[in-house]
Design a protein around this motif. Sequence first.
Motif, PDB file in Angstrom:
ATOM      1  N   THR A 168      86.759 -26.038  16.950  1.00 15.89           N
ATOM      2  CA  THR A 168      86.549 -27.526  16.886  1.00 15.89           C
ATOM      3  C   THR A 168      86.782 -28.064  18.344  1.00 15.89           C
ATOM      4  OG1 THR A 168      87.613 -27.340  14.575  1.00 15.89           O
ATOM      5  CG2 THR A 168      87.520 -29.579  15.806  1.00 15.89           C
ATOM      6  N   ASP A 200      75.999 -21.847  16.384  1.00 20.32           N
ATOM      7  CA  ASP A 200      76.155 -21.178  15.126  1.00 20.32           C
ATOM      8  C   ASP A 200      77.191 -20.098  15.127  1.00 20.32           C
ATOM      9  OD1 ASP A 200      72.471 -21.350  14.676  1.00 20.32           O
ATOM     10  OD2 ASP A 200      73.891 -22.756  14.289  1.00 20.32           O
ATOM     11  N   SER A 234      90.351 -17.929  13.964  1.00 27.31           N
ATOM     12  CA  SER A 234      89.483 -16.949  13.415  1.00 27.31           C
ATOM     13  C   SER A 234      89.055 -16.099  14.567  1.00 27.31           C
ATOM     14  CB  SER A 234      88.796 -17.206  12.367  1.00 27.31           C
ATOM     15  OG  SER A 234      89.645 -17.751  11.359  1.00 27.31           O
ATOM     16  N   TYR A 259      77.844 -27.712  17.589  1.00 25.60           N
ATOM     17  CA  TYR A 259      78.326 -26.160  17.666  1.00 25.60           C
ATOM     18  C   TYR A 259      77.317 -24.992  17.816  1.00 25.60           C
ATOM     19  CZ  TYR A 259      82.604 -28.608  16.694  1.00 25.60           C
ATOM     20  OH  TYR A 259      83.913 -29.284  16.398  1.00 25.60           O
ATOM     21  N   LYS A 263      80.621 -21.938  14.349  1.00 22.95           N
ATOM     22  CA  LYS A 263      80.583 -22.917  13.373  1.00 22.95           C
ATOM     23  C   LYS A 263      81.730 -22.649  12.513  1.00 22.95           C
ATOM     24  CE  LYS A 263      76.234 -25.493  13.905  1.00 22.95           C
ATOM     25  NZ  LYS A 263      74.818 -25.582  13.066  1.00 22.95           N
ATOM     26  N   GLY A 264      82.538 -23.511  11.935  1.00 24.20           N
ATOM     27  CA  GLY A 264      83.594 -23.271  11.078  1.00 24.20           C
ATOM     28  C   GLY A 264      84.911 -22.734  11.626  1.00 24.20           C
ATOM     29  N   ARG A 265      84.753 -22.309  12.943  1.00 28.01           N
ATOM     30  CA  ARG A 265      85.905 -21.680  13.442  1.00 28.01           C
ATOM     31  C   ARG A 265      86.211 -22.167  14.752  1.00 28.01           C
ATOM     32  NH1 ARG A 265      85.461 -16.724  16.028  1.00 28.01           N
ATOM     33  NH2 ARG A 265      83.152 -17.114  16.410  1.00 28.01           N
ATOM     34  N   SER A 313      94.277 -17.420  17.202  1.00 26.52           N
ATOM     35  CA  SER A 313      94.003 -18.893  17.527  1.00 26.52           C
ATOM     36  C   SER A 313      94.345 -19.209  19.046  1.00 26.52           C
ATOM     37  CB  SER A 313      94.570 -20.104  16.642  1.00 26.52           C
ATOM     38  OG  SER A 313      94.267 -19.734  15.438  1.00 26.52           O
TER      39      SER A 313
END
Length: 111
Positions: A68, A61, A84, A59, A64-66, A17
């Motif tokens: 912010t 694609d 990630s 975001y 997304k989810g990784r 990270s």
Amino acid sequence: QVQLVESGGGLVQPGGSLRLSCAVSSRFFKNYSASWYRQAPGKQRELVAAITGGGTTNYADSVKGRFTISRDNGKNTVYLHMSSLKPEDTAVYYCNYMATWGQGTQVTVSS
């Protein structure tokens, strides 16, 4: 004149990270959207994430989810929290605000 100063890039292992910061010199900071872009070698600059003055986000694609995006209007700063991380996230990351670009910060994901 708006000025942007980015920080927080570096070398990180896959799965790691990082947090990027972009300090914005504008007394109207809270009123406008801010964005993060990236440019990998040999590729076009692409939008990674954006946040409106009211905090609405969007975001790419691929992140997304990784990733912010967030902002602190009291500090005139926008952040990109990246987790990630993958080798394909390697790029120079740029902050954009009111059509002004930061100097860029290198993110390298490698073991």
